[in-house]
Each structure stands twice: as C-alpha cells, then as structure tokens.
Scaffold this active site. Structure first.
Site, short mmCIF file in Angstrom:
data_model
loop_
_atom_site.label_atom_id
_atom_site.label_comp_id
_atom_site.label_asym_id
_atom_site.label_seq_id
_atom_site.Cartn_x
_atom_site.Cartn_y
_atom_site.Cartn_z
CG ASN A 1 -7.29 7.93 -1.03
OD1 ASN A 1 -6.84 9.40 -1.12
ND2 ASN A 1 -7.53 7.01 -0.95
CE1 TYR B 1 -3.81 12.25 -9.82
CE2 TYR B 1 -2.56 14.35 -9.52
CZ TYR B 1 -2.69 13.10 -8.99
OH TYR B 1 -3.08 13.12 -7.69
N1 LIG Z 1 0.68 11.00 -2.74
C1 LIG Z 1 0.69 12.36 -3.15
O1 LIG Z 1 1.60 13.02 -3.28
C2 LIG Z 1 -0.76 13.08 -3.51
C3 LIG Z 1 -0.46 14.38 -4.36
C4 LIG Z 1 -1.42 14.49 -4.47
C5 LIG Z 1 -2.49 13.95 -4.60
N2 LIG Z 1 -2.28 12.97 -4.32
C6 LIG Z 1 -3.80 12.31 -4.02
O2 LIG Z 1 -4.74 11.30 -3.06
C7 LIG Z 1 -4.70 10.33 -3.04
C8 LIG Z 1 -4.00 9.16 -2.51
O3 LIG Z 1 -2.64 8.82 -2.79
P1 LIG Z 1 -1.23 8.28 -2.18
O4 LIG Z 1 -0.76 8.37 -2.81
O5 LIG Z 1 -1.90 7.16 -1.62
O6 LIG Z 1 -1.58 6.50 -4.00
P2 LIG Z 1 -1.26 4.93 -3.92
O7 LIG Z 1 -1.15 4.61 -5.26
O8 LIG Z 1 -0.43 4.93 -2.65
O9 LIG Z 1 -3.13 5.02 -3.73
C9 LIG Z 1 -3.46 4.55 -4.27
C10 LIG Z 1 -4.66 3.18 -3.56
O10 LIG Z 1 -6.03 3.55 -4.71
C11 LIG Z 1 -6.81 2.69 -4.74
N3 LIG Z 1 -7.00 2.69 -5.99
C12 LIG Z 1 -6.27 2.63 -7.96
N4 LIG Z 1 -7.31 2.86 -8.09
C13 LIG Z 1 -8.93 2.20 -7.62
C14 LIG Z 1 -9.78 1.71 -7.93
N5 LIG Z 1 -10.34 1.46 -9.62
N6 LIG Z 1 -11.02 1.23 -7.19
C15 LIG Z 1 -10.54 1.01 -6.00
N7 LIG Z 1 -8.95 1.38 -5.47
C16 LIG Z 1 -8.53 1.37 -6.40
C17 LIG Z 1 -4.64 1.50 -5.34
O11 LIG Z 1 -4.70 0.12 -5.15
C18 LIG Z 1 -4.56 2.39 -3.87
O12 LIG Z 1 -4.42 1.18 -2.75
C19 LIG Z 1 -5.16 9.54 -4.57
O13 LIG Z 1 -6.36 10.37 -5.20
C20 LIG Z 1 -4.31 11.09 -5.53
O14 LIG Z 1 -4.31 11.29 -6.46
C21 LIG Z 1 -1.74 12.24 -4.05
#
Ligand SMILES: NC(=O)c1ccc[n+]([C@@H]2O[C@H](COP(=O)([O-])OP(=O)(O)OC[C@H]3O[C@@H](n4cnc5c(N)ncnc54)[C@H](O)[C@@H]3O)[C@@H](O)[C@H]2O)c1
Length: 471
Positions: A312, A377
């Site tokens: 994730n 991305y």
């Molecule tokens: N929020 C959205 O609308 C959305 C839409 C499409 C996809 N996503 C995907 O869902 C996933 C989660 O998104 P979110 O919105 O919860 O993001 P967020 O930024 O709230 O959380 C992401 C988490 O990943 C951790 N992280 C980042 N880099 C890291 C690393 N190198 N090693 C370990 N941990 C790491 C961060 O510290 C954070 O806790 C992501 O892959 C994002 O691309 C989110």
C-alpha cells in the site's frame, strides 16, 4: 477529510435547498458495521436462457439468510429454491409504492449464447430497477467471454459489460452494479465474491468486471466456514500502515482475524506504533525503498512466514515532465513500484509467503487513465497493474493470487493536498458524486485476501465509485 457538501445536502435545510436549486444530492453510502446485519431484505432473481449458476445462487441465498423473489425470466428459480428449503415468492412488477422494497437484483446470464438472447436483461431490469432501495446492489453473472466456444457466445457475453456499467450510471441513490464472470467449473467458488458485492462492504465499488477462475485452492464451503473471521490464523503484512488507507487496511484485516505486521518509514514510527498497538499487531519501521529493506523484511518475517502481503505504501511528487527533477521522478518509481517487486521476490524466493497466499498491490485510476503532472506516479501505478497480470500465471501453481486495487478519489491526507477546485472535481466525477473512504479500499483488499477468493487472480478492481476518469 470532510466532504462538507455531502453533509450539507443531507441535512434537512440543505436537502430542501438542493431540491429547489436542482443541485446534485449524493447519497450517504451505507457501509459495513459489525453491529448491523450485513445482509437483509429481499433479493430479486432474474435469468436468461438456460442459466447455469442458479444452484450456486441458491447456496449463497441460503448461506446469507435473505429472502428471494423470482422474476418471470427466472422460471426455474421457484422449484429450485424450494428444493434448497428457501422462502421464495414471485416478483410482482413495480407498482407505485413499491420503490425501495428490494435490497438486491441478481441476474444469471451465464446461458446466453447469442446477441439475439439478450432481451431478458431488459425485461428483468426494466421491471425491477425502480423497486431497488437506496444503496441497493446489482450483480450480473456471466461466462468469461474469452473462454466461450463460439464468436457469437463471446460477443453476447461481452455485451454484458456495457450493459452492467450503464446500469451503474443510471441507478444512482448509492446503488452499485457489477459483473462477475464465472468460469465453467468455478461455480462452487463464487460465494466470497458474491458476498462482497452484495454487502455494504462494497459501498464504493461499482461498474467493475471480475473473473472467477477454477485455479487455486478450493474455496471454503459455507457450512464449514466462519464467515465472520475469514482470516483467523493468517499473518498479513501491510506497507504504509501508519495512516490513511494503510491504517484502514490493517484495521479491517485485523477485524477479520489476521495478525497484522505494519511497515512504515522510521519518521512515522510513533503513528505506526499507535496503530499497531490498537490492533495487537507488530510494527516494523523500514523505508521499503532502501536497498537492504527486502532482506530485512524477509528476516523479520522468516520464523512464522506470512499469508497476505499488501503493497500500500505510496507517494506522489507531482510536476509536469518538463519541471520534475530526476530524483523526485525516480523516488516515486522506487517506492510505488520497484519496492513491491523486490519485496515480493525476496518473500517468494525464500518461501516466506506461504502457498495459498495473497498479494495485493495498490494501483490508482491515474495508472489507468494517466494524469497531468503525474508521469512518474501514473507510470508506477500502471506498472503495478502489469505486475499482477504478469505474475498471476506464474504464482497459480502455488495457489497464490496476486491482484491490484485501483482507488479513485479517496478522502485522505494525500488528496487533502490537491487544490480545492481539482479536489471538488475529483470528488464529484463518479456515479456516487462523492469521494470514497479509506475503509472502502480496505474492504476490497480484505475480499481479495479472503480464502474464498482463490479463483480471483491477475485482476484490477477499481474502488472509485465508477469514476469517469479512465472509465
Ligand atoms: N488517497 C487517494 O485518493 C488514492 C488514490 C489512488 C491511489 N492511492 C494509493 O493508496 C496508497 C495509500 O495512499 P494514502 O492516501 O493513504 O497516502 P498517505 O500519504 O496518507 O499514506 C501513505 C503511507 O505510506 C508511507 N510510506 C511512504 N513512503 C514509504 C516508504 N518508502 N516506506 C514505507 N512507508 C512509506 C507513508 O509514511 C504513509 O504512512 C498509496 O499507494 C496511494 O498511491 C491513494
């Protein structure tokens, strides 16, 4: 993050104002709650010619304990339901006052072999759609077109896709519509998937097409299985588990009985510890993109192994290709994509991910449609899709499934950073006219991690409220 418009138009004053100004009124979606029945109400059954999945549906209806009514298109349903000891009656075509009486519409199109046989779809949904209540569920069942014996059958089965996706756009009121293609021989493996699509757990999943294959381990049968704790005894790794979608995934998998090992970057250690403490889980502070991370993660999991891996963790560094610096561009690829490959390789090579295991990668609708300012991305998220498609056949022999979820606009700290006008557009441009919640992604992943989803592999399921982007 709050969607204040959704709250406002669902207040008594806001609802009146929206009605008088003709503004859209997104439905407050019904989501799963452990203290409420997951399945209730009446399910209407319809069918095309020679339906092959009615037995599987009767088992499902018996297992979830709802009452069914047969539309005239499903003449075989009443005697069959009686044989299964189910309460059933006949559906009376919609009259005024009947709105909201049905909780779900299920249509078995598996026997349709020619485009000239599609008419029962019209008959069933024409008669029943107006009787489907708010946040109702529509599931159409067919056969995978690519496995059909003749071009005509392939054509007719493929037609179901456009039909179901259009239903999702027409239905509104928080109703979802999804298509499930069941391979011949996989009829006994449909329950976990159909439960998901009929449940409030799939509140923000609509317009999706899912295939259930015969491969993999045998799915559990309802009588011998505890559906309330499907992941009991399993160990699940979730990356990026300190906050947002990752914290929600950890919490849902733990609620389903899994022991969760949450991974996040060292600077998020406090938040990660707090989340894992609440779930009786284990916290591992690693930067997943560090060269030594895969070996360190493998070493930390080695003794007990793991059954479920959820990739994730992800970041955005948005700028157009002309403006984005090389390091920023590369770090997105490293964290969002290459780290997944390297961690999987380490866990698979050492047999730490056990046979019958589950891998789920988090992609994005940006990876499907592309997005301005997101070349890095979108490349990383499209790569996640390529990965599950290419790895699925290789992992089949070990009963390991690999799938991706592609979220649309989900209310998290990541989307809170988007400028207001773009954010509002992202929220409203879908059939639900609202953003999803982290739990919507988490519940979809829990279904893919389910022992009963053994036949679902190599697929991409969008959690986007049927977003117009990349549709
Ligand atoms: N929020 C959205 O609308 C959305 C839409 C499409 C996809 N996503 C995907 O869902 C996933 C989660 O998104 P979110 O919105 O919860 O993001 P967020 O930024 O709230 O959380 C992401 C988490 O990943 C951790 N992280 C980042 N880099 C890291 C690393 N190198 N090693 C370990 N941990 C790491 C961060 O510290 C954070 O806790 C992501 O892959 C994002 O691309 C989110």
């Amino acid at each position: 993050m709050n969607d204040s418009y959704l709250k406002f138009v669902n207040s008594p004053f806001g609802a009146r104002l929206a009605r008088s100004l003709g503004l859209p009124k997104p439905e407050v979606l019904r989501r799963y709650r452990a203290d409420r029945p997951e399945f209730e109400g009446l399910v209407a059954i319809g069918a095309g010619r020679e339906p092959r999945l009615l037995d599987a549906l009767a088992n499902l209806i018996a297992s979830i304990g709802v009452t069914s009514v047969a539309h005239e298109s499903a003449g075989l349903w009443v005697p069959l339901a009686n044989r299964h000891g189910l309460m059933t009656g006949r559906f009376e075509p919609a009259e005024s006052g009947s709105q909201g009486k049905l909780a779900a519409l299920l249509f078995d199109a598996s026997g349709i072999e020619d485009s000239s046989q599609l008419a029962p779809l019209h008959g069933f949904f024409h008669d029943t759609l107006r009787s489907l209540g708010r946040c109702g569920r529509i599931v159409v069942l067919g056969r995978p077109p690519e496995a059909c014996a003749s071009p005509r059958q392939w054509t007719a089965q493929r037609a179901l896709e456009g039909f179901t996706r259009s239903l999702g756009k027409e239905a509104r009121r928080g109703i979802t519509a999804n298509l499930v293609y069941v391979a011949q021989g996989a009829e006994g493996s449909v329950e976990a998937t159909l439960r998901f699509f009929l449940s409030p757990r799939s509140a923000y999943v609509s317009g999706q097409v899912v295939r259930i294959d015969t491969g993999g381990a045998t799915a559990p049968t309802s009588s011998a299985f505890d559906w309330s704790q499907p992941l009991a005894g399993r160990r699940a790794v979730v990356t990026g588990a300190a906050r947002g979608i990752g914290a929600s995934i950890a919490s849902v998998l733990a609620a389903e009985g899994a022991h969760v090992i949450g991974i996040d970057i060292p600077s998020a250690r406090d938040a990660l510890d707090a989340t894992m403490r609440q779930l009786n889980g284990t916290a591992l502070a690693f930067d997943i993109a560090a060269p030594e991370a895969p070996a360190q993660i493998a070493a930390a999991l080695d003794e007990q192994g793991v059954d479920i891996v959820v990739h994730n963790a992800g970041i955005t560094k948005d700028k157009t290709i002309a403006k984005v610096a090389e390091a920023a561009w590369q770090s997105v690829i490293d964290i969002n994509l290459s780290a997944q490959e390297r961690i999987d390789d380490a866990l698979l090579a050492a047999g730490i991910l056990r046979d019958g295991g589950r891998i789920v990668g988090v992609s994005s609708i940006s990876g499907i449609a592309g997005n301005l300012g997101q070349t890095n991305y979108a490349a990383s998220k499209a790569g996640v899709i390529g990965r599950v498609q290419s790895m699925a056949p290789q992992l089949r022999a070990r009963g390991i499934t690999i799938n991706a979820v592609a979220p649309g606009f989900i209310e998290t700290q990541m989307t809170a950073k988007i400028p207001l006008t773009l954010r509002e557009a992202g929220r409203r441009m879908n059939s639900m006219s609202q953003g999803g919640q982290p739990v919507d992604v988490a519940q979809t992943i829990a279904w893919l991690a389910h022992p009963g989803a053994a036949g679902v592999t190599g697929q991409v399921v969008r959690v986007c409220g049927q977003s117009l982007i990349g549709a």
